[in-house]
Design a protein around this motif. Structure first.
Motif, PDB file in Angstrom:
ATOM      1  N   LEU A 487       0.826  -1.210   0.000  1.00 41.61           N
ATOM      2  CA  LEU A 487       0.000   0.000   0.000  1.00 41.61           C
ATOM      3  C   LEU A 487       0.854   1.251   0.000  1.00 41.61           C
ATOM      4  O   LEU A 487       1.924   1.293   0.613  1.00 41.61           O
ATOM      5  N   ASN A 488       0.376   2.261  -0.694  1.00 48.05           N
ATOM      6  CA  ASN A 488       1.081   3.534  -0.785  1.00 48.05           C
ATOM      7  C   ASN A 488       0.911   4.306   0.521  1.00 48.05           C
ATOM      8  O   ASN A 488      -0.205   4.678   0.880  1.00 48.05           O
ATOM      9  N   PRO A 489       2.006   4.572   1.252  1.00 50.68           N
ATOM     10  CA  PRO A 489       1.864   5.287   2.532  1.00 50.68           C
ATOM     11  C   PRO A 489       1.391   6.726   2.376  1.00 50.68           C
ATOM     12  O   PRO A 489       1.001   7.349   3.372  1.00 50.68           O
ATOM     13  N   ALA A 490       1.420   7.255   1.154  1.00 49.40           N
ATOM     14  CA  ALA A 490       0.910   8.612   0.934  1.00 49.40           C
ATOM     15  C   ALA A 490      -0.610   8.629   0.835  1.00 49.40           C
ATOM     16  O   ALA A 490      -1.207   9.714   0.823  1.00 49.40           O
ATOM     17  N   ARG A 491      -1.230   7.476   0.765  1.00 49.87           N
ATOM     18  CA  ARG A 491      -2.677   7.414   0.638  1.00 49.87           C
ATOM     19  C   ARG A 491      -3.342   6.552   1.710  1.00 49.87           C
ATOM     20  O   ARG A 491      -4.539   6.699   1.967  1.00 49.87           O
ATOM     21  N   TRP A 492      -2.564   5.632   2.285  1.00 46.03           N
ATOM     22  CA  TRP A 492      -3.143   4.705   3.247  1.00 46.03           C
ATOM     23  C   TRP A 492      -2.331   4.692   4.537  1.00 46.03           C
ATOM     24  O   TRP A 492      -1.110   4.667   4.506  1.00 46.03           O
ATOM     25  N   GLU A 493      -3.025   4.722   5.609  1.00 48.88           N
ATOM     26  CA  GLU A 493      -2.435   4.505   6.927  1.00 48.88           C
ATOM     27  C   GLU A 493      -2.842   3.094   7.359  1.00 48.88           C
ATOM     28  O   GLU A 493      -3.979   2.864   7.764  1.00 48.88           O
ATOM     29  N   ALA A 494      -1.889   2.159   7.214  1.00 47.38           N
ATOM     30  CA  ALA A 494      -2.197   0.748   7.452  1.00 47.38           C
ATOM     31  C   ALA A 494      -1.643   0.318   8.794  1.00 47.38           C
ATOM     32  O   ALA A 494      -0.550   0.711   9.198  1.00 47.38           O
ATOM     33  N   ARG A 495      -2.410  -0.502   9.491  1.00 48.53           N
ATOM     34  CA  ARG A 495      -1.980  -1.111  10.735  1.00 48.53           C
ATOM     35  C   ARG A 495      -2.338  -2.593  10.685  1.00 48.53           C
ATOM     36  O   ARG A 495      -3.422  -2.956  10.227  1.00 48.53           O
ATOM     37  N   VAL A 496      -1.399  -3.417  11.160  1.00 43.96           N
ATOM     38  CA  VAL A 496      -1.598  -4.864  11.182  1.00 43.96           C
ATOM     39  C   VAL A 496      -1.804  -5.294  12.625  1.00 43.96           C
ATOM     40  O   VAL A 496      -0.955  -5.017  13.489  1.00 43.96           O
ATOM     41  N   ALA A 497      -2.909  -5.933  12.896  1.00 43.61           N
ATOM     42  CA  ALA A 497      -3.207  -6.397  14.246  1.00 43.61           C
ATOM     43  C   ALA A 497      -2.358  -7.621  14.571  1.00 43.61           C
ATOM     44  O   ALA A 497      -1.820  -8.293  13.689  1.00 43.61           O
ATOM     45  N   GLY A 498      -2.250  -7.915  15.852  1.00 42.88           N
ATOM     46  CA  GLY A 498      -1.483  -9.071  16.273  1.00 42.88           C
ATOM     47  C   GLY A 498      -2.228 -10.373  16.032  1.00 42.88           C
ATOM     48  O   GLY A 498      -3.447 -10.395  15.827  1.00 42.88           O
ATOM     49  N   ALA A 499      -1.483 -11.450  16.065  1.00 38.27           N
ATOM     50  CA  ALA A 499      -2.085 -12.759  15.841  1.00 38.27           C
ATOM     51  C   ALA A 499      -2.821 -13.230  17.087  1.00 38.27           C
ATOM     52  O   ALA A 499      -2.561 -12.768  18.201  1.00 38.27           O
ATOM     53  N   GLU A 500      -3.738 -14.169  16.869  1.00 43.16           N
ATOM     54  CA  GLU A 500      -4.524 -14.782  17.946  1.00 43.16           C
ATOM     55  C   GLU A 500      -5.231 -13.732  18.792  1.00 43.16           C
ATOM     56  O   GLU A 500      -5.283 -13.809  20.028  1.00 43.16           O
ATOM     57  N   MET A 501      -5.784 -12.728  18.126  1.00 40.03           N
ATOM     58  CA  MET A 501      -6.518 -11.671  18.830  1.00 40.03           C
ATOM     59  C   MET A 501      -7.963 -12.101  19.036  1.00 40.03           C
ATOM     60  O   MET A 501      -8.611 -12.615  18.109  1.00 40.03           O
ATOM     61  N   LEU A 502      -8.463 -11.894  20.248  1.00 41.50           N
ATOM     62  CA  LEU A 502      -9.850 -12.209  20.537  1.00 41.50           C
ATOM     63  C   LEU A 502     -10.762 -11.217  19.835  1.00 41.50           C
ATOM     64  O   LEU A 502     -10.363 -10.113  19.471  1.00 41.50           O
ATOM     65  N   ALA A 503     -12.007 -11.652  19.647  1.00 39.01           N
ATOM     66  CA  ALA A 503     -12.966 -10.784  18.974  1.00 39.01           C
ATOM     67  C   ALA A 503     -13.181  -9.489  19.755  1.00 39.01           C
ATOM     68  O   ALA A 503     -13.298  -8.400  19.168  1.00 39.01           O
ATOM     69  N   SER A 504     -13.237  -9.566  21.093  1.00 34.04           N
ATOM     70  CA  SER A 504     -13.415  -8.357  21.905  1.00 34.04           C
ATOM     71  C   SER A 504     -12.226  -7.421  21.751  1.00 34.04           C
ATOM     72  O   SER A 504     -12.390  -6.192  21.687  1.00 34.04           O
ATOM     73  N   GLU A 505     -11.019  -7.974  21.679  1.00 35.97           N
ATOM     74  CA  GLU A 505      -9.831  -7.141  21.481  1.00 35.97           C
ATOM     75  C   GLU A 505      -9.851  -6.484  20.105  1.00 35.97           C
ATOM     76  O   GLU A 505      -9.437  -5.330  19.956  1.00 35.97           O
ATOM     77  N   LEU A 506     -10.312  -7.202  19.102  1.00 31.10           N
ATOM     78  CA  LEU A 506     -10.400  -6.623  17.762  1.00 31.10           C
ATOM     79  C   LEU A 506     -11.398  -5.476  17.741  1.00 31.10           C
ATOM     80  O   LEU A 506     -11.141  -4.415  17.140  1.00 31.10           O
ATOM     81  N   LEU A 507     -12.539  -5.654  18.392  1.00 37.24           N
ATOM     82  CA  LEU A 507     -13.533  -4.573  18.447  1.00 37.24           C
ATOM     83  C   LEU A 507     -12.964  -3.345  19.138  1.00 37.24           C
ATOM     84  O   LEU A 507     -13.187  -2.200  18.692  1.00 37.24           O
ATOM     85  N   ALA A 508     -12.200  -3.566  20.209  1.00 35.95           N
ATOM     86  CA  ALA A 508     -11.588  -2.432  20.905  1.00 35.95           C
ATOM     87  C   ALA A 508     -10.579  -1.726  20.022  1.00 35.95           C
ATOM     88  O   ALA A 508     -10.483  -0.485  20.014  1.00 35.95           O
ATOM     89  N   LEU A 509      -9.817  -2.475  19.268  1.00 36.57           N
ATOM     90  CA  LEU A 509      -8.823  -1.886  18.358  1.00 36.57           C
ATOM     91  C   LEU A 509      -9.501  -1.087  17.260  1.00 36.57           C
ATOM     92  O   LEU A 509      -9.021  -0.006  16.868  1.00 36.57           O
ATOM     93  N   VAL A 510     -10.632  -1.573  16.755  1.00 37.92           N
ATOM     94  CA  VAL A 510     -11.363  -0.833  15.718  1.00 37.92           C
ATOM     95  C   VAL A 510     -11.891   0.483  16.281  1.00 37.92           C
ATOM     96  O   VAL A 510     -11.836   1.532  15.620  1.00 37.92           O
ATOM     97  N   ARG A 511     -12.401   0.469  17.513  1.00 43.12           N
ATOM     98  CA  ARG A 511     -12.878   1.714  18.117  1.00 43.12           C
ATOM     99  C   ARG A 511     -11.737   2.697  18.316  1.00 43.12           C
ATOM    100  O   ARG A 511     -11.910   3.910  18.156  1.00 43.12           O
TER     101      ARG A 511
END
Length: 612
Positions: A487-511
């Motif tokens: 991805l082009n960093p001039a257009r996208w701010e990308a973040r990669v979540a960690g592995a084996e993340m619980l659904a509740s942790e993913l929801l918190a990260l999205v918020r």
């Protein structure tokens, strides 16, 4: 257990059948050699017969004219070569003194005269290695006694000299007659081959057999032309240099050039040695041998680098090692004729393997294409903990294509293979971690070969946020990192979540991160149930969020069934390049939504200020 037993039985059967075929071909060589010669001549002469038929001649006259011209050519060339061989055998003993003088000069140049210690050591070593040579030297005071063996009976002499000649003449006659009938009945032979090899697929097999026949005929005819012209130029050049029996040396060069790679260098040995033994005085006796050697080397380089690539391509796709092994095998089975026919026979086998499914293994054995795809070799080297060679493979592929193509064609399939082997118990946890870590590091190296375009961020251009979430493990996390690298960093701010993340942790990260797009990385095999669970939770809490599923490396092309299995998503992609393209297409819509949201917030603030 039954499967292993069946595989062992199949392997044993194949080995026994192969050994039986080799034995029969060796034992019945007097039958198979004429058949091979006839097949070779039929392929070579078939284009000539076809061209004569197109000029208005019938099948029979065209075959008779073609074979007649070939027969006249063989008889004439055979007469010339036989005459030259007879003259060489008759005159060579007369050059005994000149040959001895040359050998003594060569010996003196190499080891000096007989007075030095190295020359004496050479003589002693030769006496040990050749005891007959030492025993033939008369001792002081002894007279040399010559014992003449009794001449064998006339019948034995007749059998010794005439039986091989009769066998050769019989094989030649059989090959000639068989060639004529093959040319006359080539459609009937083609149809029989289609019936044997087709397996019910008449159209496909017909197309394959016709294409294979044309390719083999064109290649063998071109090879015959090149080798013939090569021999003619050699004969003319040797005649110009003043070397006797130039026609004989040119004939040997023509025939030996059919032997792959080493044939030309074997063919130059007789004329070079003869020139060395009988060279004139110019160039201190070395001028003619050096000129003969230069003629062979220069002409061979010209043929290999210019003539042959122009006539029939760089190669027929034969492996160098396979050609040499085939030459040794055919030479062992059929002697000199097998050595000469090894190249054409191997080409026929390779083309057969390319066009007939049941003989595909011949392409693996004889072809010059890599036996395994780069993705398989890449994974195999990582599984063997050879990260350096795996990196070389990936970087070599990166020189020919874009980084995302290398990710899709090499690295991601390797991660899928690793997960598959780990699920089957063929790869333990430590080995899987090494493969995943190595793939991540190599991906960084691949990315550095191609700098990202438009990497300078314009403050006036808005960034879109994308969160890449692995469905379960580290391999999927690395896959998410590969997407982020493209991805082009001039257009996208990308973040990669960690592995084996619980659904509740993913929801918190999205918020917290507030992405506009979430990409779920789910590599095959498995991973669909957990992906479905994550997508359901995300859709319930963030109904406006764009959700993409990256099923990268998946060979299943049934997108409708996969969409039905996963549920409601905004897109499913099987390649990182497709996901990147989808994000590019979504960007104008995301920018418009962001602008509309900002305008709504500003209007809300203005209304609040006025109300206050």
């Amino acid at each position: 257990m039954a499967t292993d037993w069946q595989r062992s039985l199949v392997t044993l059967t194949a080995t026994v059948v192969t050994a039986a075929i080799v034995f029969v071909m060796y034992w019945a060589s007097s039958i198979f050699i004429p058949i091979a010669l006839a097949i070779f001549l039929a392929f070579v002469l078939s284009p000539v017969v076809t061209r004569l038929e197109r000029r208005g001649l019938g099948r029979m006259p065209a075959v008779i004219a073609t074979v007649g011209m070939l027969l006249l050519l063989f008889v004439g060339m055979g007469a010339l070569v036989t005459k030259q061989v007879a003259q060489l055998a008759d005159t060579l003993p007369d050059r005994r003194e000149a040959i001895k003088s040359k050998l003594l000069e060569a010996r003196a140049a190499l080891v000096g005269d007989g007075g030095n210690r190295f020359a004496q050591l050479t003589d002693e070593v030769m006496d040990i290695m050749l005891p007959d040579r030492a025993n033939s030297k008369p001792k002081p005071g002894e007279e040399k006694v010559v014992v003449e063996a009794a001449s064998p009976p006339l019948t034995t002499q007749f059998a010794t000299y005439f039986n091989p000649a009769i066998e050769v003449v019989g094989q030649a006659a059989f090959a000639f007659i068989l060639t004529v009938f093959m040319l006359l009945k080539r459609e009937d032979l083609r149809n029989r081959a289609i019936q044997l090899l087709g397996g019910g697929k008449v159209t496909t097999t017909t197309r394959a057999v016709d294409d294979a026949s044309r390719r083999i005929s064109r290649y063998l005819l071109s090879q015959l032309m090149v080798n013939t012209v090569f021999g003619l130029i050699i004969a003319a050049g040797l005649f110009t240099l003043g070397l006797d029996y130039a026609i004989l040396w040119g004939f040997i060069a023509t025939v030996m050039r059919y032997v792959p790679y080493i044939g030309t260098w074997i063919g130059l040995i007789p004329p070079v040695l003869f020139s060395f033994a009988t060279a004139p005085d110019w160039g201190h006796g070395w001028g003619q041998p050096i000129a003969v050697l230069a003629l062979f080397i220069g002409l061979e380089a010209l043929c290999n680098n210019l003539v042959e690539p122009y006539l029939y391509g760089r190669s027929m796709g034969l492996s160098e090692v396979a050609q040499l092994i085939a030459a040794a095998l055919w030479g062992f089975l059929w002697g000199p004729i097998g050595l000469i026919l090894s190249g054409p026979l191997t080409v026929c086998l390779l083309v057969l393997g390319r066009h007939v499914t049941r003989f595909k293994y011949l392409v693996v054995l004889l072809g010059d294409q890599p036996p395994m795809l780069p993705r398989v070799v890449f994974y195999q080297r990582l599984a063997a903990r050879d990260q350096d060679e795996a990196e070389e493979i990936a970087l070599e592929e990166a020189k020919k294509s874009k980084p995302e193509d290398v990710f899709d064609e090499v690295i991601l399939p390797a991660l899928c293979l690793a997960r598959h082997d780990a699920a089957g118990g063929d790869l333990d946890e430590a080995e899987l971690r090494f493969v995943v870590r190595g793939a991540s590091e190599i991906a960084e190296e691949v990315r550095e070969l191609h700098p990202r375009p438009d990497s300078n961020h314009d403050a006036s251009e808005r960034l879109n946020r994308v969160l890449v979430c692995p469905a379960r493990d580290d391999a999927e996390r690395v896959a998410g990192e590969l997407l982020a690298l493209t991805l082009n960093p001039a257009r996208w701010e990308a973040r990669v979540a960690g592995a084996e993340m619980l659904a509740s942790e993913l929801l918190a990260l999205v918020r917290e991160f507030q992405p506009e797009v979430v990409v779920i990385a789910a590599l095959p095999p498995n991973g669909l149930s957990h992906s479905r669970y994550l997508i359901t939770r995300l859709r319930r809490h963030f109904p406006e969020l764009k959700i993409l599923l990256g099923r990268w490396g998946c060979e299943d092309r049934n997108g409708a069934a996969l969409t039905q299995t996963i549920g409601t998503v905004d897109g499913i992609d099987r390649r990182i390049a497709d996901t990147r393209k989808r994000l590019t297409e979504l960007r104008p819509l995301l920018l418009a939504q962001k602008k509309e949201k900002l305008n709504a917030e500003e209007n809300t603030e203005v209304v609040g200020t006025v109300s206050a």
